[in-house]
Write an enzyme that holds these catalytic residues in place. Sequence first.
Site, PDB file in Angstrom:
ATOM      1  N   ASP A   8       0.803  -1.212   0.000  1.00  0.00           N
ATOM      2  CA  ASP A   8       0.000   0.000   0.000  1.00  0.00           C
ATOM      3  C   ASP A   8       0.845   1.275   0.000  1.00  0.00           C
ATOM      4  O   ASP A   8       1.534   1.587   0.969  1.00  0.00           O
ATOM      5  CB  ASP A   8      -0.928   0.001   1.203  1.00  0.00           C
ATOM      6  CG  ASP A   8      -1.870  -1.202   1.196  1.00  0.00           C
ATOM      7  OD1 ASP A   8      -1.374  -2.334   1.148  1.00  0.00           O
ATOM      8  OD2 ASP A   8      -3.088  -1.003   1.261  1.00  0.00           O
ATOM      9  N   GLU A  39      -4.150   2.261  -3.527  1.00  0.00           N
ATOM     10  CA  GLU A  39      -5.451   2.734  -3.049  1.00  0.00           C
ATOM     11  C   GLU A  39      -5.355   3.831  -1.982  1.00  0.00           C
ATOM     12  O   GLU A  39      -6.371   4.457  -1.669  1.00  0.00           O
ATOM     13  CB  GLU A  39      -6.284   1.570  -2.516  1.00  0.00           C
ATOM     14  CG  GLU A  39      -5.824   1.024  -1.191  1.00  0.00           C
ATOM     15  CD  GLU A  39      -7.009   0.547  -0.342  1.00  0.00           C
ATOM     16  OE1 GLU A  39      -8.124   0.439  -0.856  1.00  0.00           O
ATOM     17  OE2 GLU A  39      -6.792   0.307   0.852  1.00  0.00           O
ATOM     18  N   ASN A  40      -4.158   4.071  -1.447  1.00  0.00           N
ATOM     19  CA  ASN A  40      -3.958   5.166  -0.488  1.00  0.00           C
ATOM     20  C   ASN A  40      -2.980   6.206  -1.016  1.00  0.00           C
ATOM     21  O   ASN A  40      -2.417   6.991  -0.247  1.00  0.00           O
ATOM     22  CB  ASN A  40      -3.441   4.628   0.848  1.00  0.00           C
ATOM     23  CG  ASN A  40      -4.409   3.700   1.541  1.00  0.00           C
ATOM     24  OD1 ASN A  40      -4.062   2.580   1.877  1.00  0.00           O
ATOM     25  ND2 ASN A  40      -5.627   4.145   1.748  1.00  0.00           N
ATOM     26  N   HIS A  68     -10.648   1.330  -0.649  1.00  0.00           N
ATOM     27  CA  HIS A  68     -10.629   2.797  -0.724  1.00  0.00           C
ATOM     28  C   HIS A  68     -10.591   3.319  -2.164  1.00  0.00           C
ATOM     29  O   HIS A  68     -10.354   4.511  -2.387  1.00  0.00           O
ATOM     30  CB  HIS A  68      -9.427   3.355   0.044  1.00  0.00           C
ATOM     31  CG  HIS A  68      -9.558   3.239   1.530  1.00  0.00           C
ATOM     32  ND1 HIS A  68     -10.502   3.945   2.249  1.00  0.00           N
ATOM     33  CD2 HIS A  68      -8.874   2.488   2.431  1.00  0.00           C
ATOM     34  CE1 HIS A  68     -10.381   3.642   3.532  1.00  0.00           C
ATOM     35  NE2 HIS A  68      -9.420   2.760   3.664  1.00  0.00           N
ATOM     36  N   HIS A 152      -6.600  -8.058  -1.446  1.00  0.00           N
ATOM     37  CA  HIS A 152      -6.692  -6.958  -0.482  1.00  0.00           C
ATOM     38  C   HIS A 152      -7.666  -7.373   0.615  1.00  0.00           C
ATOM     39  O   HIS A 152      -8.886  -7.271   0.462  1.00  0.00           O
ATOM     40  CB  HIS A 152      -7.176  -5.694  -1.203  1.00  0.00           C
ATOM     41  CG  HIS A 152      -6.935  -4.435  -0.448  1.00  0.00           C
ATOM     42  ND1 HIS A 152      -5.700  -3.839  -0.370  1.00  0.00           N
ATOM     43  CD2 HIS A 152      -7.774  -3.643   0.276  1.00  0.00           C
ATOM     44  CE1 HIS A 152      -5.781  -2.727   0.344  1.00  0.00           C
ATOM     45  NE2 HIS A 152      -7.036  -2.599   0.764  1.00  0.00           N
ATOM     46  N   HIS A 177      -3.388  -4.522   2.378  1.00  0.00           N
ATOM     47  CA  HIS A 177      -4.434  -3.902   3.192  1.00  0.00           C
ATOM     48  C   HIS A 177      -3.997  -3.580   4.617  1.00  0.00           C
ATOM     49  O   HIS A 177      -4.344  -2.535   5.143  1.00  0.00           O
ATOM     50  CB  HIS A 177      -5.710  -4.762   3.246  1.00  0.00           C
ATOM     51  CG  HIS A 177      -6.807  -4.156   4.086  1.00  0.00           C
ATOM     52  ND1 HIS A 177      -7.423  -2.969   3.765  1.00  0.00           N
ATOM     53  CD2 HIS A 177      -7.387  -4.575   5.246  1.00  0.00           C
ATOM     54  CE1 HIS A 177      -8.358  -2.695   4.681  1.00  0.00           C
ATOM     55  NE2 HIS A 177      -8.347  -3.638   5.593  1.00  0.00           N
ATOM     56  N   HIS A 179      -1.009  -2.951   5.889  1.00  0.00           N
ATOM     57  CA  HIS A 179       0.118  -2.017   5.959  1.00  0.00           C
ATOM     58  C   HIS A 179       1.261  -2.531   6.842  1.00  0.00           C
ATOM     59  O   HIS A 179       2.198  -1.785   7.127  1.00  0.00           O
ATOM     60  CB  HIS A 179      -0.318  -0.631   6.477  1.00  0.00           C
ATOM     61  CG  HIS A 179      -1.211   0.113   5.561  1.00  0.00           C
ATOM     62  ND1 HIS A 179      -1.220   1.496   5.466  1.00  0.00           N
ATOM     63  CD2 HIS A 179      -2.151  -0.305   4.672  1.00  0.00           C
ATOM     64  CE1 HIS A 179      -2.123   1.886   4.581  1.00  0.00           C
ATOM     65  NE2 HIS A 179      -2.689   0.803   4.095  1.00  0.00           N
TER      66      HIS A 179
END
Length: 266
Positions: A8, A39-40, A68, A152, A177, A179
């Site tokens: 991520d 996604e972040n 996200h 994820h 997902h 992290h």
Amino acid sequence: MKILMCGDIVGSPGRKAVGHILPRLKAEGKVDFAVGNGENAAGGSGITAKAAMELFDMGLDVITSGDHIWDQRDVVEYLGYERRLLRPLNYPEGAPGSGEVVVDGPGGTRVGVLNAGGRVFMHVHFDDPFRTVEAAVRRLREQTPIILVDFHAEATSEKVALGWHLDGLITALVGSHTHVQTADERILPGGTGYITDLGMTGPHDSVLGRRVDSVLSKFRTQMPNRFPVAEGNVKLCGVIMDVDEATGKVRSIERIQEALDGGAST
């Protein structure tokens, strides 16, 4: 073929890590093809067209995502024409974009990438990842033996189970997902590379990429709070796999943590 899959990417520090480290890894011959979960990537929540294009320019070949994916408004239109940005394929029918893609890698070698979301402890009502991913894998195997899956998901058990379910059918299943990088990278008996979580590409002096003081305040008071992206101790985390291009099987898998300041640990 040497394939990097990184976890991520959080905010501008994460994008900066990709921009500084990935070109060097490619120049040194350590990476031929790269996938990153984005996604972040935009402000720590979601991804924009601008952030995605920046990551592609930095050397990512495919960007995966997760729950996200819809946090930034302009991504919906972008997903309509940029097939290299994936959303989980097991969103219910009618969701924009796609969860699978086949792209040309080095030397014309075709690489398939799938993105799926888990159902255990997740707030999104994804469709069954076991059935949807297996069906997609069988479609992609008609085009290439090299198939990479970013799952994820929150629950360790769900990730491990899907890895075993797909062993021998895919090149690799990597988790994202949480992290937090896990230390269980391995090659399953059928030749599939596996790790429960790639970890985070972003600031590690943080709570999952967010400033410590803001997160502590939330835990201690239960009051609403903003969670700005942190800045310190930026690393790129993931795995590098040596893949047999003819069979799609993994010869080796190495967990990496590459620091933005030039230090590295594996």
